[in-house]
Design a protein around this motif. Structure first.
Motif, short mmCIF file in Angstrom:
data_model
loop_
_atom_site.label_atom_id
_atom_site.label_comp_id
_atom_site.label_asym_id
_atom_site.label_seq_id
_atom_site.Cartn_x
_atom_site.Cartn_y
_atom_site.Cartn_z
N ASP A 44 0.66 4.11 -2.82
CA ASP A 44 0.39 5.49 -2.43
C ASP A 44 1.47 6.43 -2.96
O ASP A 44 1.17 7.50 -3.50
CB ASP A 44 0.32 5.56 -0.89
CG ASP A 44 -0.61 6.66 -0.39
OD1 ASP A 44 -1.39 7.21 -1.20
OD2 ASP A 44 -0.56 6.96 0.81
N TRP A 75 0.83 -1.21 0.00
CA TRP A 75 0.00 0.00 0.00
C TRP A 75 0.86 1.26 0.00
O TRP A 75 0.49 2.27 -0.62
CB TRP A 75 -0.97 0.00 1.18
CG TRP A 75 -0.39 0.32 2.53
CD1 TRP A 75 0.05 -0.53 3.47
CD2 TRP A 75 -0.18 1.64 3.07
NE1 TRP A 75 0.53 0.13 4.57
CE2 TRP A 75 0.39 1.48 4.35
CE3 TRP A 75 -0.42 2.94 2.60
CZ2 TRP A 75 0.72 2.56 5.16
CZ3 TRP A 75 -0.09 4.02 3.42
CH2 TRP A 75 0.48 3.82 4.68
N CYS A 80 -5.34 1.71 -0.13
CA CYS A 80 -5.05 1.72 -1.56
C CYS A 80 -4.44 0.43 -2.09
O CYS A 80 -4.06 0.37 -3.26
CB CYS A 80 -4.18 2.93 -1.93
SG CYS A 80 -2.61 3.03 -1.06
N CYS A 133 -1.32 6.39 -6.78
CA CYS A 133 -2.43 5.56 -7.27
C CYS A 133 -3.62 5.47 -6.31
O CYS A 133 -4.62 4.82 -6.64
CB CYS A 133 -1.93 4.15 -7.58
SG CYS A 133 -0.66 4.10 -8.86
N ARG A 134 -3.54 6.06 -5.15
CA ARG A 134 -4.68 6.02 -4.23
C ARG A 134 -5.87 6.72 -4.90
O ARG A 134 -5.78 7.86 -5.35
CB ARG A 134 -4.34 6.71 -2.91
CG ARG A 134 -5.48 6.68 -1.88
CD ARG A 134 -5.13 7.45 -0.62
NE ARG A 134 -4.06 6.82 0.12
CZ ARG A 134 -4.22 5.90 1.08
NH1 ARG A 134 -5.45 5.49 1.38
NH2 ARG A 134 -3.19 5.40 1.71
N MET A 146 -8.92 2.09 -7.02
CA MET A 146 -8.07 1.76 -5.88
C MET A 146 -8.65 2.50 -4.68
O MET A 146 -8.79 3.72 -4.70
CB MET A 146 -6.62 2.18 -6.11
CG MET A 146 -5.95 1.53 -7.31
SD MET A 146 -6.06 -0.28 -7.35
CE MET A 146 -5.09 -0.75 -5.91
N SER A 147 -9.03 1.78 -3.67
CA SER A 147 -9.78 2.37 -2.56
C SER A 147 -9.05 3.56 -1.93
O SER A 147 -7.88 3.46 -1.58
CB SER A 147 -10.01 1.30 -1.49
OG SER A 147 -10.52 1.88 -0.31
N PRO A 148 -9.74 4.68 -1.76
CA PRO A 148 -9.14 5.79 -1.04
C PRO A 148 -8.87 5.45 0.43
O PRO A 148 -8.00 6.04 1.06
CB PRO A 148 -10.19 6.90 -1.15
CG PRO A 148 -11.04 6.52 -2.33
CD PRO A 148 -11.05 5.02 -2.33
#
Length: 307
Positions: free
Chosen positions: A243, A239, A262, A247-248, A257-259
């Protein structure tokens, strides 16, 4: 889309089969991402003997793919040719044995193993509460959470190979390493025996609650997600690399990509399998360009792209 129906010819070769053969069975609803095409044939064996009988009589030219609870899986949009095997009720038993042991079928969800251990006053298995998926997948990938891994508690397991032969494997036979085990790829795990230790049910349930709260606070577990996307490279956290590469929150179509975390991909609504896989590959490209480190997929990808 649909794939050619071959169930009749398969059934002809196994007249004593007790399990079900279903043609062009949708798979999207069986995965946590809720995407993907159908299985050309879905086979749900009645039990281990039924599975062995089917495989022993299945032509070697027909591909076999095994899926579990679909928590760490991308089914591509074109579907999965050949036979998809999904273990069901015949592999869902949990038995408490002497010496603080639990013998479980490999279709048992990890969380149910943790709960059964707690109810029996068996400590050492609560970490399974933090692993999405089933026991079969945990054996294959040495699943772990909260500083513990499957290899720490496994005593032995049973598996059926592509020829229909049944095998018994000890812990040492697995050759466990980080998110990996070494049994042949064609082994289908059917049962596992786990070792715990004496514990207090209330204390174990308390630990499971803490694990649940930690997951909810740090992971998008209520989204359509496949869990952790990439393995942690040696000496790094995936992660952090994602980050740092910016890519976050990145999106391809409706895949993101989940905030929140990530290293988790999510289907925000209407994503295709192609969107999700393309997002993952773009993240890998950007991380490699930024840090020189190549991320390895932790999520399994099966099937063929849409035609």
């Amino acid at each position: 889309m649909s794939l050619p129906d071959i169930t009749a010819e398969l059934a002809e070769a196994v007249p004593e089969l007790r399990g079900r053969l279903l043609a062009n069975q949708p798979l999207a609803d069986l995965t946590w991402f809720r995407v993907g095409g159908p299985a050309q044939v879905m086979f749900s064996p009645a039990d281990e003997a039924d599975l062995a009988y089917f495989l022993a009589n299945l032509g070697p030219d027909i591909p076999v793919t095994v899926i579990g609870l679909g928590s760490n899986l991308i089914v591509r949009d074109g579907g999965v040719p050949g036979v998809v095997i999904r273990l069901g009720r015949g592999f869902n038993t949990i038995n408490v044995e002497e010496g603080y042991r639990l013998r479980v079928g490999t279709a048992v969800p990890d969380v149910k193993l943790a709960r059964a251990a707690a109810d029996a006053g068996i400590d050492g298995l609560a970490f399974f509460r933090g692993i999405p998926g089933g026991i079969g997948g945990a054996l294959r990938m040495n699943a772990g959470a909260h500083s513990a891994e499957t290899r720490d508690t496994l005593v032995e397991a049973r598996a059926v190979d592509r020829a229909g032969c049944v095998h018994r494997l000890t812990n040492a036979d697995f050759g466990f390493s980080y998110r990996h085990s070494q049994p042949p790829a064609d082994f289908i795990f059917t049962e596992a025996l786990f070792q715990g230790r004496a514990g207090d049910t209330a204390a174990i349930l308390g630990e499971m609650d803490r694990i649940t709260q930690a997951r909810e606070a740090s992971q998008p577990i209520r989204e359509k997600t496949g869990g952790s996307t990439f393995k942690n490279p040696a000496g790094h956290k995936a992660w952090q690399l994602i980050d740092a590469a910016g890519c976050r929150g990145m999106m391809v179509g409706a895949a993101q990509m989940s905030p929140m975390h990530c290293n988790f991909m999510i289907n925000t609504g209407g994503a295709t399998a192609a969107d999700i896989e393309a997002l993952g590959e773009e993240v890998r490209r950007r991380v490699k360009a930024h840090s020189g480190i190549e991320l390895e997929w932790e999520i399994k990808r099966i099937g063929i792209p849409a035609g």
